[in-house]
Design an enzyme around this catalytic site. Structure first.
Site, PDB file in Angstrom:
ATOM      1  N   GLY A   1       0.801  -1.223   0.000  1.00  0.00           N
ATOM      2  CA  GLY A   1       0.000   0.000   0.000  1.00  0.00           C
ATOM      3  C   GLY A   1       0.827   1.262   0.000  1.00  0.00           C
ATOM      4  O   GLY A   1       0.662   2.122   0.872  1.00  0.00           O
TER       5      GLY A   1
ATOM      6  N   SER B   1       1.115   3.672  -2.453  1.00  0.00           N
ATOM      7  CA  SER B   1       0.743   4.778  -3.348  1.00  0.00           C
ATOM      8  C   SER B   1       0.508   6.063  -2.578  1.00  0.00           C
ATOM      9  O   SER B   1       0.714   7.162  -3.103  1.00  0.00           O
ATOM     10  CB  SER B   1      -0.490   4.415  -4.170  1.00  0.00           C
ATOM     11  OG  SER B   1      -1.578   4.098  -3.328  1.00  0.00           O
TER      12      SER B   1
ATOM     13  N   GLY C   1      -0.021   7.778   1.842  1.00  0.00           N
ATOM     14  CA  GLY C   1      -0.010   7.551   3.287  1.00  0.00           C
ATOM     15  C   GLY C   1       1.272   7.002   3.860  1.00  0.00           C
ATOM     16  O   GLY C   1       2.375   7.278   3.392  1.00  0.00           O
TER      17      GLY C   1
ATOM     18  N   ASP D   1      -2.206  -6.566  -5.347  1.00  0.00           N
ATOM     19  CA  ASP D   1      -3.556  -6.353  -4.827  1.00  0.00           C
ATOM     20  C   ASP D   1      -3.750  -7.387  -3.731  1.00  0.00           C
ATOM     21  O   ASP D   1      -3.819  -8.590  -3.999  1.00  0.00           O
ATOM     22  CB  ASP D   1      -4.593  -6.545  -5.942  1.00  0.00           C
ATOM     23  CG  ASP D   1      -6.027  -6.352  -5.456  1.00  0.00           C
ATOM     24  OD1 ASP D   1      -6.231  -6.191  -4.233  1.00  0.00           O
ATOM     25  OD2 ASP D   1      -6.943  -6.363  -6.300  1.00  0.00           O
TER      26      ASP D   1
ATOM     27  N   SER E   1      -2.011  -0.863  12.089  1.00  0.00           N
ATOM     28  CA  SER E   1      -3.398  -0.938  12.547  1.00  0.00           C
ATOM     29  C   SER E   1      -3.929   0.481  12.751  1.00  0.00           C
ATOM     30  O   SER E   1      -3.741   1.348  11.909  1.00  0.00           O
ATOM     31  CB  SER E   1      -3.467  -1.769  13.829  1.00  0.00           C
ATOM     32  OG  SER E   1      -4.790  -1.873  14.301  1.00  0.00           O
TER      33      SER E   1
ATOM     34  N   TYR F   1     -14.575  -0.238  10.104  1.00  0.00           N
ATOM     35  CA  TYR F   1     -13.122  -0.046  10.020  1.00  0.00           C
ATOM     36  C   TYR F   1     -12.458  -0.462  11.332  1.00  0.00           C
ATOM     37  O   TYR F   1     -11.462  -1.201  11.328  1.00  0.00           O
ATOM     38  CB  TYR F   1     -12.823   1.413   9.707  1.00  0.00           C
ATOM     39  CG  TYR F   1     -11.376   1.807   9.817  1.00  0.00           C
ATOM     40  CD1 TYR F   1     -10.461   1.471   8.827  1.00  0.00           C
ATOM     41  CD2 TYR F   1     -10.905   2.527  10.920  1.00  0.00           C
ATOM     42  CE1 TYR F   1      -9.127   1.840   8.917  1.00  0.00           C
ATOM     43  CE2 TYR F   1      -9.572   2.902  11.018  1.00  0.00           C
ATOM     44  CZ  TYR F   1      -8.688   2.549  10.021  1.00  0.00           C
ATOM     45  OH  TYR F   1      -7.375   2.913  10.121  1.00  0.00           O
TER      46      TYR F   1
ATOM     47  N   ALA G   1     -13.527  -2.464  13.610  1.00  0.00           N
ATOM     48  CA  ALA G   1     -13.604  -3.914  13.797  1.00  0.00           C
ATOM     49  C   ALA G   1     -12.522  -4.624  12.989  1.00  0.00           C
ATOM     50  O   ALA G   1     -11.919  -5.602  13.453  1.00  0.00           O
ATOM     51  CB  ALA G   1     -14.990  -4.420  13.385  1.00  0.00           C
ATOM     52  N   SER G   2     -12.252  -4.121  11.784  1.00  0.00           N
ATOM     53  CA  SER G   2     -11.196  -4.728  10.972  1.00  0.00           C
ATOM     54  C   SER G   2      -9.828  -4.538  11.624  1.00  0.00           C
ATOM     55  O   SER G   2      -8.987  -5.442  11.595  1.00  0.00           O
ATOM     56  CB  SER G   2     -11.207  -4.148   9.556  1.00  0.00           C
ATOM     57  OG  SER G   2     -10.688  -2.835   9.500  1.00  0.00           O
ATOM     58  N   LYS G   3      -9.613  -3.374  12.217  1.00  0.00           N
ATOM     59  CA  LYS G   3      -8.330  -3.122  12.865  1.00  0.00           C
ATOM     60  C   LYS G   3      -8.209  -3.883  14.186  1.00  0.00           C
ATOM     61  O   LYS G   3      -7.104  -4.270  14.585  1.00  0.00           O
ATOM     62  CB  LYS G   3      -8.138  -1.617  13.084  1.00  0.00           C
ATOM     63  CG  LYS G   3      -7.958  -0.832  11.784  1.00  0.00           C
ATOM     64  CD  LYS G   3      -6.788  -1.349  10.956  1.00  0.00           C
ATOM     65  CE  LYS G   3      -6.486  -0.476   9.752  1.00  0.00           C
ATOM     66  NZ  LYS G   3      -5.344  -0.979   8.962  1.00  0.00           N
TER      67      LYS G   3
ATOM     68  N   PHE H   1      -2.906  11.351  11.602  1.00  0.00           N
ATOM     69  CA  PHE H   1      -1.737  11.869  10.907  1.00  0.00           C
ATOM     70  C   PHE H   1      -2.163  12.499   9.591  1.00  0.00           C
ATOM     71  O   PHE H   1      -3.168  12.115   8.999  1.00  0.00           O
ATOM     72  CB  PHE H   1      -0.715  10.761  10.661  1.00  0.00           C
ATOM     73  CG  PHE H   1       0.085  10.398  11.881  1.00  0.00           C
ATOM     74  CD1 PHE H   1       1.303  11.020  12.140  1.00  0.00           C
ATOM     75  CD2 PHE H   1      -0.394   9.460  12.787  1.00  0.00           C
ATOM     76  CE1 PHE H   1       2.028  10.711  13.273  1.00  0.00           C
ATOM     77  CE2 PHE H   1       0.328   9.146  13.921  1.00  0.00           C
ATOM     78  CZ  PHE H   1       1.549   9.773  14.167  1.00  0.00           C
TER      79      PHE H   1
ATOM     80  N   THR I   1      -2.018  12.396   6.415  1.00  0.00           N
ATOM     81  CA  THR I   1      -1.767  11.605   5.218  1.00  0.00           C
ATOM     82  C   THR I   1      -2.966  11.735   4.281  1.00  0.00           C
ATOM     83  O   THR I   1      -3.896  12.484   4.547  1.00  0.00           O
ATOM     84  CB  THR I   1      -1.566  10.121   5.574  1.00  0.00           C
ATOM     85  OG1 THR I   1      -2.811   9.588   6.041  1.00  0.00           O
ATOM     86  CG2 THR I   1      -0.497   9.960   6.649  1.00  0.00           C
TER      87      THR I   1
END
Length: 285
Positions: free
Chosen positions: A15, A17, A19, A59, A138, A152, A154-156, A185, A187
């Site tokens: 990832g 591209s 941030g 991906d 995370s 979001y 919950a995914s983290k 931050f 980003t």
């Protein structure tokens, strides 16, 4: 400015591209790391390639067979990888009820299952080498469970849980794992490609806490207090041993994350003590 010769550790970052992935790549290159930067669109990595990074298309939601083939290709570039940084992800916002099943699945496919599959594909190589460090990016939201970002968060939370278990399971192979929990931050996380709102918007939620949090978050984009370059330096220094100690399971990152997470855990401990009588006394006589 000429960057230092890159003969140092090999770091692969997903990832990149925008941030943290992009910032980590640039900082690592300046530190002399051999950097493998990845993204779904390799054209977004042109600046990193010019700086000296190896770039690969990835991906993380691809089938495991494709991810395994990617890992084999990445490993051959330098003959090994020292650090795997799982950074790919995005923020799915809105009240939990406002997210469709398809949106929830896509959030978990990217933030959780993609990270899980990528890491599992690397583990046979790390175990054979008896070395490797997994760094999972995370969020403080994984513990704070913020309104307006429940899917979001919950995914983290899943990422944090996986990281904790990996750290214990992989210790026998000299493989380390840590979950980084950043706060706010500056980003590109608030860009349209990185933050999405549930499409099943419900009028009753208009003006509620979940709605206000999402609106305020988007409005603050570009004014966050956290400097992502400083964060990247902190992450790289910490995971490469600058602290001189074993890695903890989790590292809050940013003044806000430290204070927010400390308050969260203090309150949880207080709640446990307050309701202790209801928790105990269930053993057989």
């Amino acid at each position: 400015m000429t960057s230092a010769p890159r003969s140092g550790p090999v770091i692969l970052i997903t990832g990149c591209s925008t941030g943290f992935g992009r910032e980590l790549s640039f900082v690592a290159l300046d530190r002399g790391f051999r950097v493998i930067s990845t993204a779904r669109r390799v054209e977004a990595l042109a600046a990193l390639k010019e700086k000296g990074a190896d770039i690969l298309q990835l991906d993380v939601t691809a089938p495991l067979s494709k991810i395994s083939a990617f890992v084999a290709e990445a490993w051959k570039i330098h003959g090994h990888v020292d650090f795997l940084v799982n950074n790919a992800g995005y923020l799915q916002g809105g009240a939990i009820e406002e997210n469709t099943p398809e949106e929830v699945l896509l959030q978990f496919n990217t933030n959780v299952f993609g990270l899980l599959n990528t890491t599992n594909a690397f583990l046979p190589y790390f175990r054979a080498r008896r070395a490797g460090t997994i760094v999972n990016i995370s969020s403080q939201g994984g513990s704070l469970n913020l309104t307006g970002a429940g899917i979001y968060c919950a995914s983290k939370a899943a990422v944090d849980s996986l990281s904790d278990t990996w750290a214990k399971e992989l210790a026998d192979f000299n493989i380390k794992c840590i979950s980084i929990q950043p706060g706010m931050f500056r980003t590109a996380v608030s860009d349209a490609t990185n933050i999405r709102r549930g499409s099943n918007q419900i009028p009753e939620y208009k003006g509620t806490a979940s709605d206000k949090v999402f609106v305020d978050y988007s409005a603050r984009a570009g004014t966050e207090r956290g400097d992502p370059t400083k964060a990247a330096v902190k992450i790289l220094d910490f995971v490469t041993g600058a602290a001189g100690e074993d890695l903890p399971l989790r590292l809050p990152l940013g003044e806000d994350a430290f204070l927010d997470l400390k308050a969260f855990h203090v309150q949880r401990l207080a709640d446990m003590e307050r309701f202790k009588a209801w928790s105990v006394g269930t053993d057989f006589d």
